[in-house]
Design an enzyme around this catalytic site. Structure first.
Site, PDB file in Angstrom:
ATOM      1  N   GLY A  32     -25.226  29.690 -36.764  1.00  0.00           N
ATOM      2  CA  GLY A  32     -24.220  28.639 -36.781  1.00  0.00           C
ATOM      3  C   GLY A  32     -24.524  27.604 -35.726  1.00  0.00           C
TER       4      GLY A  32
ATOM      5  N   LEU B 288     -20.072  23.087 -33.237  1.00  0.00           N
ATOM      6  CA  LEU B 288     -19.892  22.827 -31.805  1.00  0.00           C
ATOM      7  C   LEU B 288     -20.239  24.045 -30.974  1.00  0.00           C
ATOM      8  CD1 LEU B 288     -16.668  20.673 -31.664  1.00  0.00           C
ATOM      9  CD2 LEU B 288     -19.011  20.002 -31.167  1.00  0.00           C
TER      10      LEU B 288
ATOM     11  N   GLY C  62     -22.040  26.851 -31.751  1.00  0.00           N
ATOM     12  CA  GLY C  62     -23.418  27.324 -31.854  1.00  0.00           C
ATOM     13  C   GLY C  62     -24.430  26.332 -31.299  1.00  0.00           C
TER      14      GLY C  62
ATOM     15  N   ARG D  77       2.579  22.646 -35.124  1.00  0.00           N
ATOM     16  CA  ARG D  77       2.172  22.686 -36.536  1.00  0.00           C
ATOM     17  C   ARG D  77       2.901  23.727 -37.353  1.00  0.00           C
ATOM     18  NH1 ARG D  77      -4.308  21.966 -35.504  1.00  0.00           N
ATOM     19  NH2 ARG D  77      -4.090  19.786 -34.931  1.00  0.00           N
TER      20      ARG D  77
ATOM     21  N   ARG E 248      -2.720  27.756 -33.025  1.00  0.00           N
ATOM     22  CA  ARG E 248      -3.566  26.916 -32.181  1.00  0.00           C
ATOM     23  C   ARG E 248      -2.942  25.541 -32.011  1.00  0.00           C
ATOM     24  NH1 ARG E 248      -7.093  22.923 -33.058  1.00  0.00           N
ATOM     25  NH2 ARG E 248      -7.371  23.216 -35.297  1.00  0.00           N
TER      26      ARG E 248
HETATM   27  C1  FAD Z   1     -10.311  18.425 -41.105  1.00  0.00           C
HETATM   28  C2  FAD Z   1     -10.302  19.129 -39.786  1.00  0.00           C
HETATM   29  C3  FAD Z   1      -9.929  18.440 -38.642  1.00  0.00           C
HETATM   30  C4  FAD Z   1      -9.918  19.086 -37.409  1.00  0.00           C
HETATM   31  N1  FAD Z   1      -9.548  18.378 -36.309  1.00  0.00           N
HETATM   32  C5  FAD Z   1      -9.571  18.974 -35.097  1.00  0.00           C
HETATM   33  C6  FAD Z   1      -9.238  18.237 -33.927  1.00  0.00           C
HETATM   34  O1  FAD Z   1      -8.907  17.045 -33.979  1.00  0.00           O
HETATM   35  N2  FAD Z   1      -9.285  18.867 -32.744  1.00  0.00           N
HETATM   36  C7  FAD Z   1      -9.653  20.175 -32.642  1.00  0.00           C
HETATM   37  O2  FAD Z   1      -9.704  20.684 -31.530  1.00  0.00           O
HETATM   38  N3  FAD Z   1      -9.983  20.896 -33.738  1.00  0.00           N
HETATM   39  C8  FAD Z   1      -9.954  20.329 -34.958  1.00  0.00           C
HETATM   40  N4  FAD Z   1     -10.291  21.059 -36.076  1.00  0.00           N
HETATM   41  C9  FAD Z   1     -10.778  22.433 -35.927  1.00  0.00           C
HETATM   42  C10 FAD Z   1     -12.235  22.423 -35.476  1.00  0.00           C
HETATM   43  O3  FAD Z   1     -12.919  21.364 -36.073  1.00  0.00           O
HETATM   44  C11 FAD Z   1     -12.986  23.695 -35.813  1.00  0.00           C
HETATM   45  O4  FAD Z   1     -12.231  24.803 -35.499  1.00  0.00           O
HETATM   46  C12 FAD Z   1     -14.282  23.781 -35.027  1.00  0.00           C
HETATM   47  O5  FAD Z   1     -15.015  22.614 -35.185  1.00  0.00           O
HETATM   48  C13 FAD Z   1     -15.102  24.979 -35.412  1.00  0.00           C
HETATM   49  O6  FAD Z   1     -16.350  24.906 -34.778  1.00  0.00           O
HETATM   50  P1  FAD Z   1     -17.375  26.094 -34.854  1.00  0.00           P
HETATM   51  O7  FAD Z   1     -18.563  25.661 -34.069  1.00  0.00           O
HETATM   52  O8  FAD Z   1     -16.707  27.344 -34.456  1.00  0.00           O
HETATM   53  O9  FAD Z   1     -17.731  26.258 -36.385  1.00  0.00           O
HETATM   54  P2  FAD Z   1     -18.274  25.241 -37.501  1.00  0.00           P
HETATM   55  O10 FAD Z   1     -18.340  23.847 -37.041  1.00  0.00           O
HETATM   56  O11 FAD Z   1     -17.504  25.544 -38.730  1.00  0.00           O
HETATM   57  O12 FAD Z   1     -19.756  25.678 -37.706  1.00  0.00           O
HETATM   58  C14 FAD Z   1     -20.121  26.842 -38.381  1.00  0.00           C
HETATM   59  C15 FAD Z   1     -21.621  26.919 -38.403  1.00  0.00           C
HETATM   60  O13 FAD Z   1     -21.996  28.181 -38.889  1.00  0.00           O
HETATM   61  C16 FAD Z   1     -22.960  28.045 -39.894  1.00  0.00           C
HETATM   62  N5  FAD Z   1     -22.820  29.216 -40.751  1.00  0.00           N
HETATM   63  C17 FAD Z   1     -21.691  29.764 -41.258  1.00  0.00           C
HETATM   64  N6  FAD Z   1     -21.981  30.879 -41.939  1.00  0.00           N
HETATM   65  C18 FAD Z   1     -23.314  31.056 -41.837  1.00  0.00           C
HETATM   66  C19 FAD Z   1     -24.213  32.033 -42.319  1.00  0.00           C
HETATM   67  N7  FAD Z   1     -23.803  33.102 -43.008  1.00  0.00           N
HETATM   68  N8  FAD Z   1     -25.526  31.890 -42.046  1.00  0.00           N
HETATM   69  C20 FAD Z   1     -25.988  30.830 -41.319  1.00  0.00           C
HETATM   70  N9  FAD Z   1     -25.160  29.888 -40.835  1.00  0.00           N
HETATM   71  C21 FAD Z   1     -23.846  30.005 -41.091  1.00  0.00           C
HETATM   72  C22 FAD Z   1     -22.690  26.718 -40.525  1.00  0.00           C
HETATM   73  O14 FAD Z   1     -23.847  26.239 -41.162  1.00  0.00           O
HETATM   74  C23 FAD Z   1     -22.309  25.911 -39.301  1.00  0.00           C
HETATM   75  O15 FAD Z   1     -23.472  25.452 -38.658  1.00  0.00           O
HETATM   76  C24 FAD Z   1     -10.279  20.437 -37.316  1.00  0.00           C
HETATM   77  C25 FAD Z   1     -10.642  21.129 -38.462  1.00  0.00           C
HETATM   78  C26 FAD Z   1     -10.607  20.491 -39.691  1.00  0.00           C
HETATM   79  C27 FAD Z   1     -10.887  21.286 -40.909  1.00  0.00           C
END
Ligand code: FAD
Ligand code: SF4
Ligand code: FES
Lengths: 260, 644
Positions: free
Chosen positions: B40, B43, B45, B337, B442
């Site tokens: 992943g 942000l 990863g 929320r 959250r």
């Molecule tokens: C529309 C929207 C608006 C949002 N706005 C806000 C905001 O304003 N402020 C805030 O704080 N939060 C906000 N959030 C929440 C926030 O964006 C997410 O919780 C956060 O970005 C998640 O980041 P992450 O790095 O954990 O995962 P993600 O960004 O979801 O990344 C997941 C990664 O894992 C990889 N992956 C997944 N499964 C596999 C697999 N099996 N094999 C290989 N790779 C895999 C994907 O390719 C990706 O690179 C929002 C969410 C949404 C949906």
């Protein structure tokens, strides 16, 4: 459930879609009639409907790239009726809605066409060249930690806003697909200008522009001849000013850089 | 199994510093002897992989999109919190900590949340240094806004595209390490299994999504930063590819899954328009700063509206019920929320919903436009209004937006200790994929903060502590444990490809989503949950009998990709239901109808449920085993959240 426009009539359409089994196969256009498309559907939802139909018949669904479906991840592509991301200005394919088409229309759907973007399958292309260009210099060399307080360097709002405008490039590749030379100048210039404008990016501005442009050439993108087709089709409105800025950055770097 | 959260001793404010001093360090010259896998590159990863690379570890990073820049994080709109107190409005690390603990309805660990608030300030410094163009004031300093009901302005933002700019910052740091050869990036590659050797995480099995090739990768530690599982509901604001597969398959290999029923339903999304709907679009919460939420006062007016006999502008002021302002005079439209979502559901259940389906409420800007002028509103929300108009074909300057709650975020996830390590040694989880910091709900702008905190500022320390105690020896990928995992992946794929049934994967996914939304969504009750459990089991059986997956493994096969993900959702869905059934209280996003105050507010049971529910996998169809981690609150007093 009724849509936002209950009077909207479903449409019947004819799709001509590029099908190509894999990188090495020769592809061809295949015609699919499709019925009952709601004007409130997005273009990709219309393709979902097509794919569900194909699957039920045991046929291979059409592969296309997409993820956010909100116009921000840059994953969707598609050359629709001869235009990248279709007919609506400032709109990605995933944000294009079927209300911009009419009953009986024939719609052609092709992948991005560029030597530097080989087709993986059907409408899915390989855009890893874009990543390699960014790896060549699209960053500020700071390690995690040990950086100054965020408010230590004030940046005039007008400059911050302009840098933001350049930074909004979603890396979709429509600029390349729109250009008769398949040039990546708009994409590259967006990152070069963003970082050239900001104090954080100034230290490395010379090597950055040189290395990114060199990588762009290695990847096989064509030369820029200033037609402006790229900016006209860019879904987020990256402006041609960035290309001008890249040019002057490049000339300046060539004249003075230790990389010469 | 005893769950040890490894919380450091000492006063809250000193725990993290003390811990950083106590952890073992890997000598700089020895770091290159260790390999780390990061699955992943959102942000969490991307920031982790880049930071590990900078420290000198060898990193392999994986994502399923064609580029790390496209992770779902890119879509975050509103902003990121940090206790900088640049506005001099009374913010502090303690206040951010307090707001987050309270916002999470007292179901998160104090020590983790305090650390999150502490490192939040470093995140902003880091991002600015990378060239992230945050919004600024005319004086050139960073701008802030109040977000999601916070009483202070601590949210940093980049127009409505904060996630994009932060992710591109982390992506640039990652690219730099890729260029240096410290990180090897594997895009379009999906993790399908975790490999354990001697009980420790030592690698993963992946499928190349272009060629179908099944491959193993070995390392000394594995980090899962694979995002949330909101797509178990089929419709959500998540990107289409967001999935639970990596976390779920790790769960099946022994990692505990914590608080799976804690899902966040976001109040301001564009309502469903038809059966073809593939995802729901969020309208940023910031809109509630100026928009007023209302529905018609009576069912009768609402019915006439839905039948098209009157339009929204025909409804007199006296016939409008601004229900949030009425019920929560102190917070009004800015209640958290979960509260806003539940109230939207309540008024729609009463029959006062708007739009053709009756499943929508209004978000009205008329007063704000009158007060500040259209130009001022356009300057603040122009891009959101445009997005709304594009999707609905309605002009929000002229008539109120229609909004409805949608699944948005999952607070639950893999159980991790203070070091972000799961109960499987060497396996870490970061970002939305873990359960750590948000409790039962959250707060806005806190997910971006947590993802980057985990990746930039927590894991780089804590993983060193583990590696320092790990021998350098590598496990070759022809080790029997790898071969067995590969075989397992291959046989699941073969099974999926051989069923050749009648129902498509999407069909099953939609059916699951309906069950989850109906019975394990905004409001739950024991009877509904029990019913849902049976329905999910039936659906899962049917899936394995009747799903239709065409093509072969050795190609780009979008149906096979989806089938794997939906197969996992069909198991995870049941666990969510089990967890919701177990938790006989209401808290945050988990609202059990049996447990509410006379004013329909969530009724917590701190005596019996102030714990993290961490579930152990015992086989598909078997009852999972519950492990409890008691939550101790020493620095905040547990109160009923009140936004009146
Ligand atoms: C529309 C929207 C608006 C949002 N706005 C806000 C905001 O304003 N402020 C805030 O704080 N939060 C906000 N959030 C929440 C926030 O964006 C997410 O919780 C956060 O970005 C998640 O980041 P992450 O790095 O954990 O995962 P993600 O960004 O979801 O990344 C997941 C990664 O894992 C990889 N992956 C997944 N499964 C596999 C697999 N099996 N094999 C290989 N790779 C895999 C994907 O390719 C990706 O690179 C929002 C969410 C949404 C949906
Ligand atoms: S410049 Fe525009 S068209 Fe080109 S990649 Fe960026 S967003 Fe796409
Ligand atoms: S799918 Fe993300 S921009 Fe179109």
């Amino acid at each position: 459930m009724a849509g936002s426009n209950p009077n909207a009539k479903p449409m019947d359409l004819t799709l001509k879609v590029w099908r190509q089994k894999d990188k090495n196969a020769t592809g061809q256009m295949v015609t699919y009639p499709i019925k009952g498309i709601s004007p409130d559907m997005s273009f990709l939802e219309m393709l979902d409907v097509l794919n569900e139909d194909l699957l039920r018949k045991g046929e291979d669904p059409v592969a296309f790239d997409h993820d956010c479906r909100e116009g921000i991840c840059g994953m969707c592509s598609l050359f629709i009726n001869g235009r990248p991301h279709g007919p609506e200005r400032g709109t990605t394919t995933c944000q294009l809605h079927m209300r911009h088409f009419k009953d009986g229309d024939t719609i052609t759907i092709e992948p991005w066409r560029a030597a530097a973007f080989p087709v993986h399958k059907d409408l899915v292309v390989d855009r890893s060249a874009f990543d390699r260009i960014q790896q060549a210099g699209g960053y500020v060399s700071v390690n995690t930690g040990g950086v100054p307080d965020a408010n230590a360097i004030p940046i005039p709002k007008s400059i911050a806003d302009k840098a933001f405008d350049a930074a909004t490039c979603i890396g979709c590749g429509a600029c390349v697909a729109a250009c008769k030379n398949a040039s990546a100048m708009l994409f590259v210039s967006a990152k070069v200008s963003q970082l050239a404008m900001l104090p954080q990016g100034k230290t490395e501005r010379k090597t950055r522009v040189e290395n990114m442009v060199a990588q762009m050439d290695i990847e096989g993108f064509g030369a820029c001849t200033n037609t402006g087709a790229c900016a006209a089709e860019c879904p987020v409105g990256i402006s041609l000013e960035n290309i001008n800025m890249l040019r002057s950055e490049f000339i300046y770097a060539k004249a003075t850089s230790e990389n010469m | 199994m005893i769950l040890d959260s490894k919380l450091p001793e000492g006063p809250l404010a000193e725990k993290w510093d003390k811990h950083k001093f106590d952890v073992k360090l890997v000598n700089p010259a020895n770091k290159r002897k260790y390999d780390i896998i990061v699955v992943g590159t959102g942000l969490a990863g991307a920031s982790a992989a880049a930071s590990f690379g900078e420290l000198g570890y060898n990193v392999k990073a994986f994502c399923f999109q064609d580029s790390p820049r496209r992770a779902h994080s890119i879509a975050a709109q509103g902003g990121i919190n940090a206790a900088k107190n640049y506005q001099n409005d009374g913010d502090s690390v303690f206040r951010l900590f307090y707001d987050t603990i309270k916002g999470g309805d007292y179901r998160a660990r104090e020590a983790n949340v305090y650390r999150l608030a502490q490192v939040s300030v470093n995140i902003i410094d880091q991002c600015v240094a990378q060239g992230v163009p945050f919004a600024r004031e005319y004086g050139g300093l960073l701008a802030n806004r109040s977000f999601g009901g916070a009483q202070v302005s601590r949210t940093f933002y980049a127009r409505g595209q904060t996630g994009q700019q932060l992710l591109l910052g982390a992506y640039s740091a990652l690219n730099r390490q890729i260029a240096y050869g410290k990180v090897k990036m594997y895009p379009r590659t999906e993790m399908l299994d975790l490999v354990l050797v001697d009980g420790k995480a030592r690698g993963i099995v992946v499928r190349n999504l272009i060629t179908g090739k099944i491959e193993s990768h070995s390392a000394h530690a594995v980090v899962l930063a694979t995002g949330g599982y909101g797509n178990v509901f089929y419709l959500s604001t998540n990107a289409m590819g967001s999935n639970a597969t990596a976390a779920w398959r790790a769960h099946k290999k022994g990692a505990l899954f914590a608080n799976p029923c804690f899902t966040q339903i976001h109040p301001t999304c564009i309502p469903v328009s038809g059966d073809y709907q593939s995802k729901l679009t969020l309208m940023s919460e910031s809109l509630r700063n100026d928009g007023r939420v209302w529905v018609p006062k009576t069912v009768e007016i609402a019915e006439r509206l839905r039948r098209g006999e009157i339009t929204v502008n025909d409804i007199a002021e006296a016939d409008r019920d601004y229900y949030l302002e009425r019920k929560y005079p102190a917070f009004g439209n800015l209640v958290p929320r979960d509260v806003a979502s539940r109230n939207a559901k309540l008024v729609c259940d009463e029959g006062r919903g708007v739009g053709a389906s009756g499943l929508a409420v209004y978000l009205d800007f008329a007063d704000a436009i009158k007060r500040d002028g259209q130009a001022a509103i356009a300057a603040k929300y122009g891009n959101l209004f445009e997005m709304y108009a594009k999707i609905t074909d309605e002009n929000p300057y002229e008539r109120p937006m229609r909004i409805y709650p949608a699944v948005h975020y999952t607070m639950g996830g893999l159980w991790v200790d203070y070091n972000l390590m799961t109960n499987v040694p060497g396996l870490y989880a970061a970002g939305e994929a873990n359960f750590s910091d948000h409790g039962a709900n959250r707060l806005g702008a806190s997910a971006l903060m947590q993802g980057l905190a985990d990746g930039y500022f927590v894991l780089p320390y804590t993983i060193g502590d583990y590696l320092a105690k790990t021998p350098y020896d590598k496990v070759p990928v022809d080790h029997p444990a790898f071969k067995e995992a590969e075989q397992n992946v291959i046989s699941v794929n073969n099974k999926l490809l051989s069923i050749n049934g009648n129902r498509t994967v999407d069909d099953f996914h939609k059916a699951l989503g309906q069950i989850m939304w109906e019975y394990c969504g905004m409001a739950r009750n024991a009877e509904g949950l029990q019913f849902a459990k049976q329905e999910i089991r039936k659906l899962r059986d049917e899936f394995w009998r009747d799903v239709k997956v065409v093509g072969v493994n050795e190609e780009l096969n979008i149906t096979l990709e989806k089938a794997n993900r939906v197969a996992d959702f069909l198991e995870l869905g049941e666990l969510m239901v089990d967890d919701a059934l177990n938790r006989n209280e209401s808290c945050g996003g988990h609202f059990r109808e049996e447990y509410q105050t006379p004013e329909n507010e969530a009724l917590r049971d701190d005596e019996n449920y102030a714990y993290v529910a961490a579930w152990e996998f015992t086989g598909v169809g078997n009852e999972p085993r519950l492990h409890k981690e008691d939550l101790k609150f020493e620095n905040v007093k547990l109160t009923q959240r009140s936004y009146k």
